[in-house]
Design an enzyme around this catalytic site. Structure first.
Site, PDB file in Angstrom:
ATOM      1  N   TYR A  35     -13.040  13.014 -10.960  1.00 27.00           N
ATOM      2  CA  TYR A  35     -13.016  11.535 -10.365  1.00 27.00           C
ATOM      3  C   TYR A  35     -13.403  10.393 -11.589  1.00 27.00           C
ATOM      4  O   TYR A  35     -12.651   9.632 -11.926  1.00 27.00           O
ATOM      5  CB  TYR A  35     -13.908  11.212  -9.060  1.00 27.00           C
ATOM      6  CG  TYR A  35     -13.757   9.797  -8.744  1.00 27.00           C
ATOM      7  CD1 TYR A  35     -12.765   9.022  -8.285  1.00 27.00           C
ATOM      8  CD2 TYR A  35     -14.755   8.998  -8.958  1.00 27.00           C
ATOM      9  CE1 TYR A  35     -12.737   7.524  -8.078  1.00 27.00           C
ATOM     10  CE2 TYR A  35     -15.225   7.722  -8.624  1.00 27.00           C
ATOM     11  CZ  TYR A  35     -14.024   7.153  -8.221  1.00 27.00           C
ATOM     12  OH  TYR A  35     -13.939   5.828  -7.655  1.00 27.00           O
ATOM     13  N   TRP A  54     -20.930   2.483  -5.328  1.00 33.91           N
ATOM     14  CA  TRP A  54     -21.372   2.378  -4.172  1.00 33.91           C
ATOM     15  C   TRP A  54     -20.846   1.225  -3.226  1.00 33.91           C
ATOM     16  O   TRP A  54     -21.317   0.657  -2.561  1.00 33.91           O
ATOM     17  CB  TRP A  54     -22.976   2.544  -4.000  1.00 33.91           C
ATOM     18  CG  TRP A  54     -23.653   3.787  -4.468  1.00 33.91           C
ATOM     19  CD1 TRP A  54     -22.856   4.853  -5.048  1.00 33.91           C
ATOM     20  CD2 TRP A  54     -24.882   4.215  -4.228  1.00 33.91           C
ATOM     21  NE1 TRP A  54     -23.810   5.782  -5.460  1.00 33.91           N
ATOM     22  CE2 TRP A  54     -25.194   5.478  -4.977  1.00 33.91           C
ATOM     23  CE3 TRP A  54     -26.193   3.519  -3.543  1.00 33.91           C
ATOM     24  CZ2 TRP A  54     -26.260   6.050  -4.924  1.00 33.91           C
ATOM     25  CZ3 TRP A  54     -27.274   4.422  -3.842  1.00 33.91           C
ATOM     26  CH2 TRP A  54     -27.299   5.570  -4.201  1.00 33.91           C
ATOM     27  N   ASP A  95       0.766  -1.101   0.186  1.00 29.52           N
ATOM     28  CA  ASP A  95      -0.005   0.061   0.247  1.00 29.52           C
ATOM     29  C   ASP A  95       0.929   1.243   0.062  1.00 29.52           C
ATOM     30  O   ASP A  95       2.186   1.284   0.145  1.00 29.52           O
ATOM     31  CB  ASP A  95      -0.747  -0.131   1.202  1.00 29.52           C
ATOM     32  CG  ASP A  95      -2.280   0.982   1.110  1.00 29.52           C
ATOM     33  OD1 ASP A  95      -2.227   2.109   0.512  1.00 29.52           O
ATOM     34  OD2 ASP A  95      -3.420   0.358   1.136  1.00 29.52           O
ATOM     35  N   LYS A 104     -11.000   8.103 -13.869  1.00 33.36           N
ATOM     36  CA  LYS A 104     -11.274   6.826 -13.800  1.00 33.36           C
ATOM     37  C   LYS A 104     -11.403   6.198 -15.380  1.00 33.36           C
ATOM     38  O   LYS A 104     -10.982   5.282 -15.723  1.00 33.36           O
ATOM     39  CB  LYS A 104     -12.264   6.361 -12.905  1.00 33.36           C
ATOM     40  CG  LYS A 104     -12.070   6.504 -11.476  1.00 33.36           C
ATOM     41  CD  LYS A 104     -11.232   5.669 -10.759  1.00 33.36           C
ATOM     42  CE  LYS A 104     -11.590   4.158 -10.759  1.00 33.36           C
ATOM     43  NZ  LYS A 104     -10.492   3.476 -10.005  1.00 33.36           N
ATOM     44  N   ALA A 137      -6.796   3.547  -5.477  1.00 32.64           N
ATOM     45  CA  ALA A 137      -7.231   4.774  -6.440  1.00 32.64           C
ATOM     46  C   ALA A 137      -7.168   6.066  -5.626  1.00 32.64           C
ATOM     47  O   ALA A 137      -7.135   6.036  -4.437  1.00 32.64           O
ATOM     48  CB  ALA A 137      -8.461   4.230  -6.977  1.00 32.64           C
TER      49      ALA A 137
HETATM   50  N1  LIG Z   1     -16.032   3.435  -2.917  1.00 30.52           N
HETATM   51  C1  LIG Z   1     -16.878   3.578  -3.905  1.00 30.52           C
HETATM   52  O1  LIG Z   1     -17.872   3.704  -3.517  1.00 30.52           O
HETATM   53  C2  LIG Z   1     -16.665   3.086  -5.145  1.00 30.52           C
HETATM   54  C3  LIG Z   1     -17.511   3.077  -6.074  1.00 30.52           C
HETATM   55  C4  LIG Z   1     -17.239   2.610  -7.327  1.00 30.52           C
HETATM   56  C5  LIG Z   1     -15.946   2.350  -7.716  1.00 30.52           C
HETATM   57  N2  LIG Z   1     -14.804   2.529  -6.858  1.00 30.52           N
HETATM   58  C6  LIG Z   1     -13.505   1.896  -7.156  1.00 30.52           C
HETATM   59  O2  LIG Z   1     -13.221   0.471  -6.256  1.00 30.52           O
HETATM   60  C7  LIG Z   1     -11.841   0.577  -6.037  1.00 30.52           C
HETATM   61  C8  LIG Z   1     -11.785   0.505  -4.673  1.00 30.52           C
HETATM   62  O3  LIG Z   1     -12.362   1.390  -4.084  1.00 30.52           O
HETATM   63  P1  LIG Z   1     -12.345   1.650  -2.329  1.00 30.52           P
HETATM   64  O4  LIG Z   1     -13.549   2.137  -2.100  1.00 30.52           O
HETATM   65  O5  LIG Z   1     -11.542   0.287  -1.797  1.00 30.52           O
HETATM   66  O6  LIG Z   1     -11.462   2.797  -2.181  1.00 30.52           O
HETATM   67  P2  LIG Z   1     -10.504   3.095  -0.982  1.00 30.52           P
HETATM   68  O7  LIG Z   1     -11.141   2.472   0.276  1.00 30.52           O
HETATM   69  O8  LIG Z   1     -10.816   4.637  -0.544  1.00 30.52           O
HETATM   70  O9  LIG Z   1      -9.132   2.901  -0.927  1.00 30.52           O
HETATM   71  C9  LIG Z   1      -8.326   3.188  -1.919  1.00 30.52           C
HETATM   72  C10 LIG Z   1      -6.875   2.836  -1.563  1.00 30.52           C
HETATM   73  O10 LIG Z   1      -5.782   3.517  -2.304  1.00 30.52           O
HETATM   74  C11 LIG Z   1      -4.851   4.228  -1.594  1.00 30.52           C
HETATM   75  N3  LIG Z   1      -4.030   5.256  -2.449  1.00 30.52           N
HETATM   76  C12 LIG Z   1      -4.312   6.434  -2.517  1.00 30.52           C
HETATM   77  N4  LIG Z   1      -3.446   7.092  -3.465  1.00 30.52           N
HETATM   78  C13 LIG Z   1      -2.561   6.211  -3.615  1.00 30.52           C
HETATM   79  C14 LIG Z   1      -1.409   6.246  -4.205  1.00 30.52           C
HETATM   80  N5  LIG Z   1      -0.884   7.313  -4.752  1.00 30.52           N
HETATM   81  N6  LIG Z   1      -0.664   5.035  -4.552  1.00 30.52           N
HETATM   82  C15 LIG Z   1      -0.909   3.932  -3.951  1.00 30.52           C
HETATM   83  N7  LIG Z   1      -2.132   4.069  -3.194  1.00 30.52           N
HETATM   84  C16 LIG Z   1      -2.699   5.099  -3.069  1.00 30.52           C
HETATM   85  C17 LIG Z   1      -5.411   4.483  -0.429  1.00 30.52           C
HETATM   86  O11 LIG Z   1      -4.473   4.887   0.542  1.00 30.52           O
HETATM   87  P3  LIG Z   1      -4.697   6.306   1.625  1.00 30.52           P
HETATM   88  O12 LIG Z   1      -5.767   5.811   2.489  1.00 30.52           O
HETATM   89  O13 LIG Z   1      -3.434   6.236   2.383  1.00 30.52           O
HETATM   90  O14 LIG Z   1      -4.951   7.276   0.642  1.00 30.52           O
HETATM   91  C18 LIG Z   1      -6.386   3.661   0.081  1.00 30.52           C
HETATM   92  O15 LIG Z   1      -5.878   2.388   0.581  1.00 30.52           O
HETATM   93  C19 LIG Z   1     -11.294   1.847  -6.723  1.00 30.52           C
HETATM   94  O16 LIG Z   1     -10.618   1.552  -7.977  1.00 30.52           O
HETATM   95  C20 LIG Z   1     -12.540   2.858  -6.591  1.00 30.52           C
HETATM   96  O17 LIG Z   1     -12.464   3.860  -7.846  1.00 30.52           O
HETATM   97  C21 LIG Z   1     -15.309   2.620  -5.562  1.00 30.52           C
END
Ligand SMILES: NC(=O)c1ccc[n+]([C@@H]2O[C@H](COP(=O)([O-])OP(=O)(O)OC[C@H]3O[C@@H](n4cnc5c(N)ncnc54)[C@H](OP(=O)(O)O)[C@@H]3O)[C@@H](O)[C@H]2O)c1
Length: 292
Positions: free
Chosen positions: A125, A150, A31, A129, A60
């Site tokens: 965003y 979501w 990470d 993406k 992300a």
């Molecule tokens: N959450 C949603 O509702 C949602 C909806 C649709 C799609 N998605 C997609 O699903 C995937 C997973 O989402 P999630 O909800 O699990 O996201 P999340 O909980 O926000 O986790 C994102 C991770 O990426 C890390 N990160 C941020 N900047 C980085 C960098 N420069 N290099 C390496 N790591 C970095 C973050 O670290 P830090 O915490 O230290 O910043 C965090 O551990 C993503 O691709 C997202 O776009 C999410």
């Protein structure tokens, strides 16, 4: 057994993938700051040293509102970084698994989006993406881009944990009723990802090559944020702690936030089911399985 390079272990999805991918083989998981998606040179060196069969990118830039004021950082993390991973995957014949979002769509279609529908993101965003998806496709690597919506987990700051907290603090809760999509459990998303990966035969890249591309993977069905909150409150395993007495419907226009969101961004999951024989359960079932 497969060698998997997992990028992102502390986020909602990354944390769950650590558990679900462990039985598939050797997992090298990192990470930020040990891996930085905005550092192209570092990413290339990492992939070349690990030499994985599969690269999973669960990391992300996900702060939708903050991305409006940090477009270049969001682009570096959501578009350039995944493009670099894809180029490196292509060179070593690895499969890239990447996650994208319903926010690539503008929400005006009026029925669930299929993979061939034209994206038209409304915010930075979603735009970055989409650029990530395009960079992966342009690389020519074998990839699975799983578009979801979501995403929630019980571990940290997503909508479900927020509603549970608000229900303990507010007698009257106002929740928007005009944003409609499909809640997706991070745990179930990780499980379906691992089930897809388990089908990949490391010696038969052509099997995955034939299935390469974008797939929609979200909780089945759809609801508004208001309906989602209602269900969370109903399924709360510690209801006796709630103080909430009334849940009121609100409009998005009442909450001033920097990023515009699509109003109806429900995803149609039929392609995944047809291709892999897998689907996520109805969102209410996913919530029940996750919240207890
Ligand atoms: N959450 C949603 O509702 C949602 C909806 C649709 C799609 N998605 C997609 O699903 C995937 C997973 O989402 P999630 O909800 O699990 O996201 P999340 O909980 O926000 O986790 C994102 C991770 O990426 C890390 N990160 C941020 N900047 C980085 C960098 N420069 N290099 C390496 N790591 C970095 C973050 O670290 P830090 O915490 O230290 O910043 C965090 O551990 C993503 O691709 C997202 O776009 C999410």
């Amino acid at each position: 057994m497969k060698k998997i390079l997992q990028i992102g272990t502390k986020g909602q999805l990354g944390w769950e993938l650590l558990r679900t991918c462990a039985p598939l083989g050797e997992v090298v998981a990192l990470d930020y700051p040990d891996v930085d998606l905005s550092n192209s040179t570092g990413l290339r060196e990492l992939v070349r040293s690990v030499k994985p069969d599969i690269i999973m990118n669960a990391a992300a830039y996900t702060n939708v509102d903050k991305a409006e004021s940090e477009p270049e950082l969001a682009r570096a993390i959501n578009a350039t970084g995944p493009g670099v991973l894809a180029e490196e995957a292509k060179k070593i014949h690895a499969v890239l698994v990447h996650y994208s979002t319903d926010y690539v769509f503008d929400g005006t279609k009026g029925s669930p989006y299929v993979e061939t529908d034209q994206p038209n993101p409304l915010n930075v965003y979603g735009q970055t993406k989409l650029e990530g998806e395009q960079a992966i496709a342009a690389s020519g690597c074998v990839n699975l881009v799983l578009r979801t919506s979501w995403v929630y987990s019980m571990r940290q700051g997503g909508f479900v944990t927020k509603v549970l907290q608000w229900a303990r603090e507010q007698e009257v809760m106002r929740v928007v009723d005009d944003q409609i999509s499909s809640p997706t459990s991070a745990r179930l998303l990780a499980e379906i990802s691992a089930l897809i990966l388990a089908k990949i035969d490391g010696n038969d890249i052509s099997w995955t090559e034939e299935r390469s591309g974008v797939f929609h993977v979200a909780g089945d069905g759809a609801c508004s944020r208001f309906e989602w909150a209602e269900k969370i409150i109903e399924l709360d395993p510690r209801k006796e702690e709630q103080v909430v007495k009334k849940l009121e419907r609100a409009s998005s226009s009442e909450f001033l936030v920097p990023a515009v969101r699509p109003m109806i961004s429900v995803l149609n999951n039929a392609k995944l089911e047809k291709m892999f024989g897998l689907r996520l359960p109805p969102w209410e079932v996913g919530l029940r399985l996750t919240i207890i």
